[in-house]
Motif scaffolding. Structure first.
Motif, PDB file in Angstrom:
ATOM      1  N   GLU A   1      -1.873 -11.951 -16.241  1.00 14.97           N
ATOM      2  CA  GLU A   1      -2.956 -12.278 -17.191  1.00 14.97           C
ATOM      3  C   GLU A   1      -4.108 -11.517 -17.411  1.00 14.97           C
ATOM      4  O   GLU A   1      -4.727 -11.503 -18.331  1.00 14.97           O
ATOM      5  N   GLU A   2      -4.467 -10.579 -16.310  1.00 12.28           N
ATOM      6  CA  GLU A   2      -5.523  -9.602 -16.611  1.00 12.28           C
ATOM      7  C   GLU A   2      -5.015  -8.343 -17.401  1.00 12.28           C
ATOM      8  O   GLU A   2      -5.560  -7.279 -17.655  1.00 12.28           O
TER       9      GLU A   2
ATOM     10  N   VAL B   1      -6.604 -13.044  -5.713  1.00  9.06           N
ATOM     11  CA  VAL B   1      -6.803 -13.374  -7.120  1.00  9.06           C
ATOM     12  C   VAL B   1      -8.091 -13.127  -7.688  1.00  9.06           C
ATOM     13  O   VAL B   1      -8.366 -12.376  -8.717  1.00  9.06           O
TER      14      VAL B   1
ATOM     15  N   ARG C   1      -9.103 -10.014 -10.378  1.00  6.09           N
ATOM     16  CA  ARG C   1      -9.872 -10.527 -11.791  1.00  6.09           C
ATOM     17  C   ARG C   1     -11.132 -10.002 -11.922  1.00  6.09           C
ATOM     18  O   ARG C   1     -11.804  -9.459 -12.996  1.00  6.09           O
TER      19      ARG C   1
ATOM     20  N   ASP D   1       0.529 -13.445 -11.328  1.00  3.62           N
ATOM     21  CA  ASP D   1       0.408 -13.999 -12.367  1.00  3.62           C
ATOM     22  C   ASP D   1      -1.116 -13.501 -12.834  1.00  3.62           C
ATOM     23  O   ASP D   1      -1.177 -13.138 -13.777  1.00  3.62           O
ATOM     24  N   ALA D   2      -2.054 -13.294 -11.607  1.00  2.06           N
ATOM     25  CA  ALA D   2      -3.287 -12.603 -12.149  1.00  2.06           C
ATOM     26  C   ALA D   2      -3.108 -11.473 -12.612  1.00  2.06           C
ATOM     27  O   ALA D   2      -3.804 -10.944 -13.524  1.00  2.06           O
TER      28      ALA D   2
END
Length: 267
Positions: free
Chosen positions: A185-186, A132, A136, A181-182
């Motif tokens: 979200e990115e 993760v 990011r 999810d990462a």
């Protein structure tokens, strides 16, 4: 048209036992793409042989990688085959490439050395956190390989396909959720191809082992979801060696004439 990045998530020893597990994130990922619970691995159904076949697109009789070699040796400079990492590095000399493998010999003895691949070897929970963080911090990566190991360890300890192993597969499910999810979200999920695969099953000839050509050892889960893939169960044969073809096609990499994999019908 091609994907901007490919992530291959490998769940060691999970075979097709995933279908019997309460794994909402894994099942959701598979069902939004093309998948099969009847895919086949290579013989012998042992980790190094299987992961080597996935990355190099040829069987163990050709790549010759096994657990002992991977644990003691690096891939020689005159190796006649090129992995997905080798093809990616030739295509993108400066692009970030990454491998997160609990079983360290994947990073040191299966993936070619000197390719400047960001390699991390930690336990599964720590590995998930590092993946993760890498997504990011390095969103420009092109290829990532992941290997979670604890389902295989649980199979050896409790028996493959038993409640003890199924529980560990279920405990691996949140890691897949963390990765997705990462990406979401990115802002990376839409142009990413995610391939989820197990390397082998087990319990065919011995309840706590694998390596044979028994269907319990040879039958695996395989799915590809995301950029360029239509949803639906794959009605036809799928091999672990097809992974190299699918990833290369998604990234626009040159496909090797010596590959034994192919593009599965429906993908």
């Amino acid at each position: 048209m091609k994907a901007n990045r490919v992530i291959i998530i490998g769940i060691d020893g999970a075979g097709n036992f995933i279908k019997d597990a309460e794994t909402p994130r894994i099942h959701a990922l598979l069902e939004r793409g093309a998948y099969s619970y009847e895919a086949q691995t290579v013989f012998p159904s042992i980790s190094a042989e299987c992961w080597g076949s996935l990355l190099y697109g040829v069987g163990p009789d050709k790549h010759g990688i096994n657990n002992d070699k991977a644990s003691r040796e690096t891939v020689p400079s005159n190796f006649p085959y090129s992995s997905l990492f080798g093809l990616s590095r030739a295509q993108w000399p400066e692009a970030p490439l990454a491998a997160f493998s609990c079983w360290e010999p994947i990073n040191t003895g299966i993936i070619e050395a000197n390719l400047d691949v960001h390699c991390v070897s930690k336990t599964d929970p720590e590995l998930a956190k590092d993946i993760v963080a890498y997504i990011r911090s390095t969103p420009e990566f092109k290829l990532m390989f992941i290997q979670f190991d604890l389902p295989d360890a649980a199979g050896h300890a409790h028996g493959f396909g038993t409640p003890g192993q199924i529980k560990q597969i279920e405990q691996t499910d949140p890691y897949i959720g963390m990765i997705e999810d990462a990406l979401r979200e990115e802002g990376l999920l839409e142009d990413t191809l995610v391939i989820l695969v197990s390397d082998h099953g087990g319990g065919g000839t011995h309840p706590n082992d694998h390596g044979s050509d028994h269907p319990m050892d040879m039958t695996i889960t395989w799915g590809a979801a995301g950029y360029g893939v239509q949803a639906g169960a794959i009605d036809g044969p799928v091999s672990i060696m097809d992974t190299a073809v699918v990833a290369a096609r998604a990234l626009g990499l040159p496909e090797r004439s010596d590959w034994e994999g192919r593009l599965p019908k429906g993908v």
